[in-house]
Design a protein around this motif. Structure first.
Motif, short mmCIF file in Angstrom:
data_model
loop_
_atom_site.label_atom_id
_atom_site.label_comp_id
_atom_site.label_asym_id
_atom_site.label_seq_id
_atom_site.Cartn_x
_atom_site.Cartn_y
_atom_site.Cartn_z
N UNK A 4 0.86 -1.19 0.00
CA UNK A 4 0.00 0.00 0.00
C UNK A 4 0.88 1.23 0.00
N UNK A 5 0.38 2.32 -0.55
CA UNK A 5 1.12 3.57 -0.51
C UNK A 5 0.99 4.19 0.86
N UNK A 6 1.97 5.00 1.25
CA UNK A 6 1.91 5.71 2.52
C UNK A 6 0.97 6.90 2.38
N UNK A 195 14.93 6.21 -10.49
CA UNK A 195 14.57 7.41 -9.76
C UNK A 195 15.74 7.88 -8.90
N UNK A 196 15.67 9.14 -8.47
CA UNK A 196 16.65 9.67 -7.51
C UNK A 196 16.22 9.25 -6.11
N UNK A 260 11.94 2.07 2.14
CA UNK A 260 12.29 2.94 1.03
C UNK A 260 11.19 3.98 0.77
N UNK A 261 11.61 5.19 0.36
CA UNK A 261 10.64 6.24 0.06
C UNK A 261 10.06 6.04 -1.35
N UNK A 262 10.92 5.74 -2.31
CA UNK A 262 10.46 5.42 -3.66
C UNK A 262 10.17 3.92 -3.72
#
Length: 391
Positions: A4-6, A195-196, A260-262
């Motif tokens: 799920x997305x945050x 991605x960065x 991880x953020x991405x």
């Protein structure tokens, strides 16, 4: 792992309101995190295959984990396997224990799972495994006030089976119950190759029971501070869910975590591979995790010139002692030793041969008078002695 997305996350502006400042010695340790090690270990993890329950690949990965910890200087006595049944197969959690100097019975746990589903799982969760490796490697010979358990869980992909078993059969089955200062979980921190990756999500407890939420928030703020002190990463604050810290959270333990953020689109697929992630990001996360663990376990701020380091981290506790004395073998590799307790008149009041020694051995002090004694541990090559008090 997480799918799920945050949706409830928000950016956290860091401050040093928790009294944390940059510790130069910690910084020198963090700078020893090896990007080469990270890349090599990610490659080796990937090459071990799909680590599903009941597979040879899962067993081979467990053997690889043990060999790595041994190569860092941990001893067989510090490494334990805990077996559990998962869908009719036997799986194992691996636990490496480093005994603390002031609070040997209170633990900081750093953990992450090593099983995978569908694919080789280089991100989910090879990235967490190799991060824990670097922390374990660098803290091996640094005294810490609190004990540390480095835990590699199996069965996470089947619904947190391994961590749930550990909480029920080890944490709650210990008498008295295992005293846990903090559980720091690392799961899927590989980022995306397209991605960065310059931000790490720091997770805190926002669920029930709520009695541990304030402490979790405080430790997560420490995690955020340490990340920004000891790595180039930015931080993003979110909530904890769906990983191996949850059985601990349900058990009213204090938790925090990295994610991880991405978020990768390759999770739980055959394309969860090194080519689709960012190993330099994992390197930076290993730096952040190392700085955080030095802080959480309250590491010494000097190199190995003290008695503890010179004496293989052997310790005798508690002191003052009353009914019993624990002997921690530390990093000694000898499985046989003699323990002697000597009073002020030079008389041996206890002389005991310890065969096939465990990391912690317990000796009864029943019948001994109050006073100061000399505790002596002697192997074929080493003799280590420390004063203790019996009250």
């Amino acid at each position: 792992m997480k799918n799920l997305l945050f949706s409830l996350s928000f950016l956290f502006l860091i401050s040093n309101g928790y009294g944390q400042t940059y510790v130069p010695f910690y910084g020198t340790v963090v700078e020893q995190v090896s990007e080469t090690n990270v890349l090599t270990n990610l490659t080796e993890f990937e090459n071990l295959g799909i680590k599903r329950r009941g597979t040879t690949a899962l067993q081979n990965t467990l053997d690889w984990l043990k060999a790595e910890y041994l190569s860092y200087g941990y001893t067989a006595a510090q490494i334990q396997e805990y077996s559990f049944t998962n869908a009719g197969t036997t799986c194992k959690n691996l636990v490496v224990t480093k005994v603390g100097t002031l609070y040997p019975d209170k633990f900081v746990i750093i953990c992450g799972h090593y099983d995978t589903i569908t694919g080789k799982g280089t991100n989910d969760n090879g990235s967490g495994v190799v991060t824990i490796f670097e922390v374990a490697r660098l803290l091996q010979n640094i005294p810490t006030e609190y004990s540390i358990k480095f835990i590699n869980f199996s069965g996470e992909e089947d619904g947190l089976v391994g961590s749930q078993n550990f909480v029920s059969s080890v944490v709650n089955a210990t008498n008295p119950k295992m005293d846990i200062r903090l559980v720091f979980n690392i799961d899927e921190v590989g980022g995306r190759a397209d991605m960065t990756n310059d931000t790490i999500t720091c997770e805190r407890d926002t669920g029930s029971p709520t009695s541990n939420n304030a402490a979790s928030n405080a430790f997560t703020n420490q995690l955020i501070t340490c990340t920004q002190l000891y790595s180039p990463l930015n931080t993003y604050l979110s909530y904890a869910y769906a990983s191996d810290y949850m059985p601990f959270e349900d058990n009213n333990e204090v938790i925090t975590g990295f994610f991880e953020r991405n978020e990768t689109p390759h999770r739980h697929t055959s394309t969860d591979l090194l080519v689709n992630m960012d190993p330099h990001y994992v390197y930076n996360i290993a730096k952040a995790a190392t700085g955080a663990m030095l802080n959480f376990a309250v590491a010494s701020t000097t190199l190995a010139t003290n008695d503890l380091s010179n004496e293989y981290q052997v310790s005798f506790y508690p002191s003052p002692a009353k009914d019993f004395l624990n002997i921690s073998l530390g990093t000694l590799t000898d499985s046989h030793y003699t323990f002697t307790l000597v009073d002020l008149q030079g008389k041996s009041v206890i002389n005991k041969q310890i065969e096939n020694a465990q990391l912690i051995e317990t000796v009864s002090l029943t019948g001994l008078s109050k006073g100061i004694y000399l505790a002596v541990l002697e192997t074929a090559k080493n003799r280590i002695s420390k004063k203790i008090i019996i009250e």
